[in-house]
Structure formats: C-alpha cells, structure tokens
Design an enzyme around this catalytic site. Sequence first.
Site, PDB file in Angstrom:
ATOM      1  N   HIS A 141      39.417  39.338  38.453  1.00  0.00           N
ATOM      2  CA  HIS A 141      39.208  37.891  37.607  1.00  0.00           C
ATOM      3  C   HIS A 141      39.573  36.799  38.817  1.00  0.00           C
ATOM      4  O   HIS A 141      40.464  37.091  39.414  1.00  0.00           O
ATOM      5  CB  HIS A 141      40.178  37.789  36.317  1.00  0.00           C
ATOM      6  N   ASP A 164      47.016  42.840  36.341  1.00  0.00           N
ATOM      7  CA  ASP A 164      46.502  42.184  35.427  1.00  0.00           C
ATOM      8  C   ASP A 164      46.148  42.684  34.233  1.00  0.00           C
ATOM      9  O   ASP A 164      45.214  43.422  34.077  1.00  0.00           O
ATOM     10  CB  ASP A 164      45.339  41.398  36.084  1.00  0.00           C
ATOM     11  N   GLN A 219      43.343  42.136  29.903  1.00  0.00           N
ATOM     12  CA  GLN A 219      42.191  42.687  29.039  1.00  0.00           C
ATOM     13  C   GLN A 219      42.824  44.013  28.392  1.00  0.00           C
ATOM     14  O   GLN A 219      42.199  44.661  27.846  1.00  0.00           O
ATOM     15  CB  GLN A 219      41.083  42.889  29.510  1.00  0.00           C
ATOM     16  N   LYS A 248      45.019  35.723  23.957  1.00  0.00           N
ATOM     17  CA  LYS A 248      43.860  36.965  23.835  1.00  0.00           C
ATOM     18  C   LYS A 248      44.348  38.145  23.129  1.00  0.00           C
ATOM     19  O   LYS A 248      43.874  39.016  22.761  1.00  0.00           O
ATOM     20  CB  LYS A 248      43.566  37.487  25.187  1.00  0.00           C
ATOM     21  N   CYS A 294      34.446  34.336  35.259  1.00  0.00           N
ATOM     22  CA  CYS A 294      35.210  34.178  36.123  1.00  0.00           C
ATOM     23  C   CYS A 294      35.603  35.336  37.176  1.00  0.00           C
ATOM     24  O   CYS A 294      36.651  35.648  37.722  1.00  0.00           O
ATOM     25  CB  CYS A 294      36.829  33.920  35.684  1.00  0.00           C
TER      26      CYS A 294
HETATM   27  C1  LIG Z   1      40.943  40.145  33.397  1.00  0.00           C
HETATM   28  C2  LIG Z   1      41.438  38.597  33.133  1.00  0.00           C
HETATM   29  N1  LIG Z   1      42.238  38.072  34.004  1.00  0.00           N
HETATM   30  C3  LIG Z   1      42.890  36.912  34.005  1.00  0.00           C
HETATM   31  C4  LIG Z   1      42.381  36.132  32.985  1.00  0.00           C
HETATM   32  C5  LIG Z   1      42.986  34.708  32.799  1.00  0.00           C
HETATM   33  O1  LIG Z   1      43.285  34.523  31.414  1.00  0.00           O
HETATM   34  P1  LIG Z   1      43.875  32.898  31.152  1.00  0.00           P
HETATM   35  O2  LIG Z   1      42.872  32.251  31.123  1.00  0.00           O
HETATM   36  O3  LIG Z   1      44.512  33.373  29.764  1.00  0.00           O
HETATM   37  O4  LIG Z   1      45.035  32.844  32.070  1.00  0.00           O
HETATM   38  C6  LIG Z   1      41.270  36.473  32.121  1.00  0.00           C
HETATM   39  C7  LIG Z   1      40.688  35.678  31.140  1.00  0.00           C
HETATM   40  O5  LIG Z   1      39.592  35.850  30.570  1.00  0.00           O
HETATM   41  C8  LIG Z   1      41.058  37.964  32.134  1.00  0.00           C
HETATM   42  O6  LIG Z   1      40.024  38.294  31.454  1.00  0.00           O
END
Ligand SMILES: Cc1ncc(COP(=O)(O)O)c(C=O)c1O
Length: 410
Positions: free
Chosen positions: A118, A195, A198, A221, A368
Amino acid sequence: MINIEHIREDFPLLKNTKVIYLDNAATTQKPIQVIEAISEFYSKFNANIHRGIYDLSEEATELYEEAHEEVAKFIKARSWEEVIFTRNTTEALNILALSLSKKFIDEGDEIIVTIMDHHSNLLPWFKVAEYTKTKVKVIKFSSRWRLTGSDFENCISERTRVIALPHISNVLGVINDVKSVAKVAHEVGALLVVDGAQSVPHMPVDVRELEIDFLAFSGHKMLGPTGIGVLWGREDILEDLPPVLYGGDMVKSVLLELSTLKLSIEYNDLPWKFEAGTPNIAGGIGLCAAVKYLERIGMNEVHRHERDLLRYTLKRFSELEDKVSILGPLDMHKKSGLLSFNLSSYDPFVVASWLATDNIAVRAGFHCAQPLYKYLGLDNGSVRVSFYIYNTKSEVDALVDSVKRLLGEK
Ligand SMILES: Cc1ncc(COP(=O)(O)O)c(C=O)c1O
C-alpha cells in the site's frame, strides 16, 4: 459458529440503512458497544491523562492504559509497553520509518519493500531513503502471487537494514508468509516491518509466533473509531529508537540552560516516548471495546466466516465464466475475505457506480497501490469487495444478481 443475525443487531448503521456494505477493507462499521464506550467516556470520565491527580484524570488514564493492555493481549505482545497508539497505520509506518532513519539506517544501506505494498508502506521508505541516501529495492512476486522468504533471498545483503511488506495485500487478498521473511531478514540483521492493516482485523495475529519486529494497523478497520491506530514494536528495539514527535507527555524532564540555551531532555518510558501531546483518549477506549468485541467472537471464527463468504462468492462468480477476471490467487488457503475483480470491458468505476444504485457499497480504483496495478498491466484498477463479520451469503447473492443485470444476463 458466528451468529450473524445476532451480530447484525449490534450495528446501528446496518439497522438504520439498507446498505449492503462490502467495503470493509476501507473501513468497518461500528457496533453499539464501541459507540457506547466512547460516549460513556465523554459523559462520565472525560479528563486528560497522566496529568491530573484527581479522580477523573486517574480514571481516564486507567482506561487509556487498559486499551494498550487489551491490544497487547490481542496481538500476543510481550508487554503493553510495546503498544504505541498512533492515528492510523499510515502514521505508525511514518513514525517508524523516521525513527529508524535517525538511528538505524545509514548512507549506502538498503531498504526492501514490495510491489504489493500500500502507498502507506511504500512512500515513507522511499522518502526516508531519499535523505539518508539509502537504496530501495522492490520485490515482485512470482506466479505463486504470495510472498515468502525465498522471494527475498536473492535481493537481501549485509547492507539490508529493513524489509517492509504487507501481511495481507489489500488488493490481492493474499496472506504473505511473513514468518519465513522474518527468518531471512534476521539472518543479515535486518528488521522486519509488517503492515497489518488487512490482517489484524481479520485473522489471529501473534507477533511472537511470527517473529516479526514491527507491526502497524488501524482501529477503524477492526470495528474501532477513526483516528486511532497502532505501532507495535519489540521492546528492546523501541527502547533504543529515538522519538520523532516532541512535546508534552513524551518526556520525564526538560532542562533548559538559559545562559547557553543548552536543552537536555530525558525521554519518558515506552510507549509514551512515542505518543507526544494529548492522545486520542476516546479513540483508544473505543478501540479497546472493539478488540473485546472481536475477542468474544474469536479471531479464528472471524477468519473462517470471511473465507466461507469468499468461497461462496467465487462459486457464484464462476457463473459469470470469462466475463469476470479475478486478481490474485484462487487457492483458498492463502486468501483472506477480500476479492478484487474486473468485468469484461467495464471500467471499475462504472461497475461500482452501478452497484451503488443497488445500494451495494464496494470500492473501485487503485486502492492506494498504484504501482501494483501498473505491474499487473491494469490501467484502470479494479473493483474490490471485502467482507466482515456481519456480511451474509444473501448479500453476496445481491452482488452477483446486480452484476448479472449489468452484464445483461438477467
Ligand atoms: C494494506 C494497507 N496498509 C495501509 C493502509 C492505510 O490505512 P490507514 O488509511 O488507516 O492509515 C491500508 C488502508 O486501506 C491498507 O489496506
């Protein structure tokens, strides 16, 4: 077994609207238990933490610290001091990248990220590399789709300081084998940053079992409120790392020698060293209620329910034959409850808009992860549906029916 009807009763938004909410990878709905925990905090316990010696402040402090403890238990951290509250995954990863750049990463070193990342786990490392004069390498995945330690073996070197990757891809839904990547990272003394945006909301995650060094995830989430996220790190490493945000509550003492303007700072203990200023107290308390809610259901059950829905969706999608193309592996053992797809020649935004007219909420675009779509040769992105504990098979049926009408099959 999850009793979905029972669970849905806890979600005011699902009762108040007719939405078929299939955009849980973006953010989830909130149960009444979380909404009430936040409301109760403001109506009964609201005060700043760590500052007052009166009852309210002590109660607020206790609740906020309990939230760290609950999160620590949830991810099987060694201690609650390893749990730093941030605004979200993005902020957690930025704080970490900046902190590591001050102490751990030097000119000529290497950082490894992946094409699956992401933007939140890509941009901070590229930006840090820019001013530390570090090299960034990008790992691509093989035909197996899933990343394992062997994908990193040829790329890693004695200069590798950090490997960053997603536990679960927010586009492909693939569950990467982070444990084997940790092993490869540790062989050369590199740190593994995962990360978990998810994964933590959707499956059991045990940071000790995975042998990783850092994990980032977002409260919103996983049934919690927006504005609260987590950076977990191994205590011995966090102890050694400098903070990146400065101000109140992250220091034990500040001495300013007025004649020389020499400033001496003694940092606070973990996790407060990394939580400068008044934190999102209500958010932390809301996250605590969300974690308790998920614990009551059990993360194995959450995972099983979502995979059942995914299996069912794939079965129903097979009725669309070659009019649908699915991104990522079809091997259920390596998948979470998330599915990205494209329909014949339809632009993903056309599909998502069509579904919206049937009150079905899905996401379209690059999610993203634009470099991943470029790598896959998909210039318009994809449609993504993502499940959670309150979704049902009849909602999947509604999705497939709507898609069939768009394709002119109904
Ligand atoms: C794999 C992953 N990393 C990071 C993020 C970023 O999350 P946040 O917008 O809550 O910081 C997301 C959000 O969709 C994501 O799916």
